[in-house]
Design an enzyme around this catalytic site. Structure first.
Site, PDB file in Angstrom:
ATOM      1  N   ASN A   1       0.019   7.436  -2.711  1.00  0.00           N
ATOM      2  CA  ASN A   1      -0.423   7.224  -4.086  1.00  0.00           C
ATOM      3  C   ASN A   1      -1.941   7.368  -4.173  1.00  0.00           C
ATOM      4  O   ASN A   1      -2.677   6.594  -3.570  1.00  0.00           O
ATOM      5  CB  ASN A   1       0.024   5.833  -4.549  1.00  0.00           C
ATOM      6  CG  ASN A   1      -0.438   5.511  -5.962  1.00  0.00           C
ATOM      7  OD1 ASN A   1      -0.963   6.364  -6.674  1.00  0.00           O
ATOM      8  ND2 ASN A   1      -0.239   4.275  -6.357  1.00  0.00           N
TER       9      ASN A   1
ATOM     10  N   LEU B   1       0.843  -1.187   0.000  1.00  0.00           N
ATOM     11  CA  LEU B   1       0.000   0.000   0.000  1.00  0.00           C
ATOM     12  C   LEU B   1       0.881   1.241   0.000  1.00  0.00           C
ATOM     13  O   LEU B   1       1.569   1.532   0.981  1.00  0.00           O
ATOM     14  CB  LEU B   1      -0.915   0.003   1.226  1.00  0.00           C
ATOM     15  CG  LEU B   1      -1.772   1.259   1.397  1.00  0.00           C
ATOM     16  CD1 LEU B   1      -2.747   1.419   0.242  1.00  0.00           C
ATOM     17  CD2 LEU B   1      -2.529   1.225   2.722  1.00  0.00           C
ATOM     18  N   ASP B   2       0.859   1.961  -1.104  1.00  0.00           N
ATOM     19  CA  ASP B   2       1.598   3.217  -1.210  1.00  0.00           C
ATOM     20  C   ASP B   2       0.693   4.325  -0.703  1.00  0.00           C
ATOM     21  O   ASP B   2      -0.180   4.823  -1.420  1.00  0.00           O
ATOM     22  CB  ASP B   2       1.989   3.460  -2.676  1.00  0.00           C
ATOM     23  CG  ASP B   2       2.872   4.681  -2.844  1.00  0.00           C
ATOM     24  OD1 ASP B   2       3.187   5.329  -1.832  1.00  0.00           O
ATOM     25  OD2 ASP B   2       3.241   4.982  -3.986  1.00  0.00           O
ATOM     26  N   SER B   3       0.882   4.719   0.551  1.00  0.00           N
ATOM     27  CA  SER B   3      -0.036   5.645   1.210  1.00  0.00           C
ATOM     28  C   SER B   3      -0.078   7.022   0.553  1.00  0.00           C
ATOM     29  O   SER B   3      -1.044   7.760   0.712  1.00  0.00           O
ATOM     30  CB  SER B   3       0.328   5.790   2.692  1.00  0.00           C
ATOM     31  OG  SER B   3       1.663   6.232   2.828  1.00  0.00           O
TER      32      SER B   3
ATOM     33  N   LEU C   1      -0.525  -0.599  -4.454  1.00  0.00           N
ATOM     34  CA  LEU C   1      -1.912  -0.205  -4.290  1.00  0.00           C
ATOM     35  C   LEU C   1      -2.003   1.295  -4.043  1.00  0.00           C
ATOM     36  O   LEU C   1      -1.151   1.868  -3.371  1.00  0.00           O
ATOM     37  CB  LEU C   1      -2.546  -0.934  -3.095  1.00  0.00           C
ATOM     38  CG  LEU C   1      -2.520  -2.467  -3.107  1.00  0.00           C
ATOM     39  CD1 LEU C   1      -3.103  -2.986  -1.795  1.00  0.00           C
ATOM     40  CD2 LEU C   1      -3.308  -3.007  -4.280  1.00  0.00           C
TER      41      LEU C   1
END
Length: 268
Positions: free
Chosen positions: A178, A174-176, A263
């Site tokens: 993005n 999870l690319d926070s 994500l």
């Protein structure tokens, strides 16, 4: 007197690496082990100049004080005068403390009296201290590595979707930061490495163009397709089922091959 250059360089490299490690721990600055090694190598080779009397100027006090500053600069890679001066000062304090510690133990392990010169004969303590320095540096790097890896696992998920009769399950990160979405459908975008989707066919799925913009101002676009009913898992527990746009990439997202997809926050 025989001087073994390789031994001198190795021993001073270990000591410098130890001092750089505890110095930057003290001032709470993160650093690269590779860059710290380069700085330590510079300090180790500088020690060899003491064996050349004609280069006495190079080993004078001003230059001695400058070398730690250069070593710290190589390690942190930032030209911040205040940080460099503070770190260099801490480096010198730790160096003085280490020298005093070694000398104190040397006095306890070598006989001496007040009316004769002090002679260092038992040097086994030196190797013990060098071994402890090596253990400390590698233990510190191991702890940092494990801690960083543990923090990353909090952002690990798994996605599952079907392509006709075949199911695919990919570990994702999870690319926070993005928030990439497809503008027409406003669906979140999932980037997946092609190597994780062996046998996957894009035929008949329709193509969508996803524009993106990076922090440095660069722009581009990705080709993707809509995928319905994507299941999101956390620790084998189903969290949600959502539609999303999948874009296939050739790039490897993780240097350790921990995950094969990125994500966006919209997936959650």
């Amino acid at each position: 007197m025989k001087v073994y250059v390789d031994v001198i360089i190795l021993e001073n490299f270990i000591i410098n690496l130890f001092l750089i490690t505890i110095t930057l721990q003290t001032v709470r600055i993160k650093f690269s082990f590779v860059r710290a090694s380069l700085g330590s190598i510079l300090g180790a080779f500088y020690t060899l100049l003491y064996f050349f009397p004609s280069l006495s100027v190079v080993v004078s006090l001003p230059v001695k004080l400058l070398i730690p500053l250069i070593m710290i600069y190589i390690t942190i890679g930032k030209l911040n005068c205040l940080v460099l001066l503070k770190s260099s000062g801490v480096f010198l304090l730790w160096s003085i403390l280490l020298c005093g510690f070694i000398f104190a133990f040397s006095l306890m392990n070598n006989p001496y009296d007040l009316f004769s010169a002090f002679t260092l004969k038992n040097i086994y303590l030196k190797y013990m201290l060098l071994a402890l320095m090596i253990i400390y540096v590698f233990a510190y790097r191991t702890i940092i590595f494990i801690r960083d890896r543990k923090s990353l696992t909090d952002f690990f998920y798994e996605i599952e979707f079907s392509d006709n009769s075949k199911k695919f399950r990919v570990k994702a990160f999870l690319d926070s930061g993005n928030e990439l979405t497809e503008p027409a459908t406003t669906l979140p975008v999932i980037l997946i490495n092609k190597n994780y989707l062996e046998g996957f066919s894009e035929v008949g799925k329709g193509s969508l163009i996803v524009p993106y913009k990076v922090i440095n101002g660069g722009k581009g676009s990705l080709e993707g397709f809509r995928m319905n009913q994507i299941k999101l898992y956390k620790d084998d527990k189903l969290i949600s089922t959502k539609d999303a746009v999948i874009c296939l990439c050739k790039d490897q997202f993780s240097p350790y091959d921990d995950y094969g997809a990125l994500l966006s926050r919209g997936v959650l």
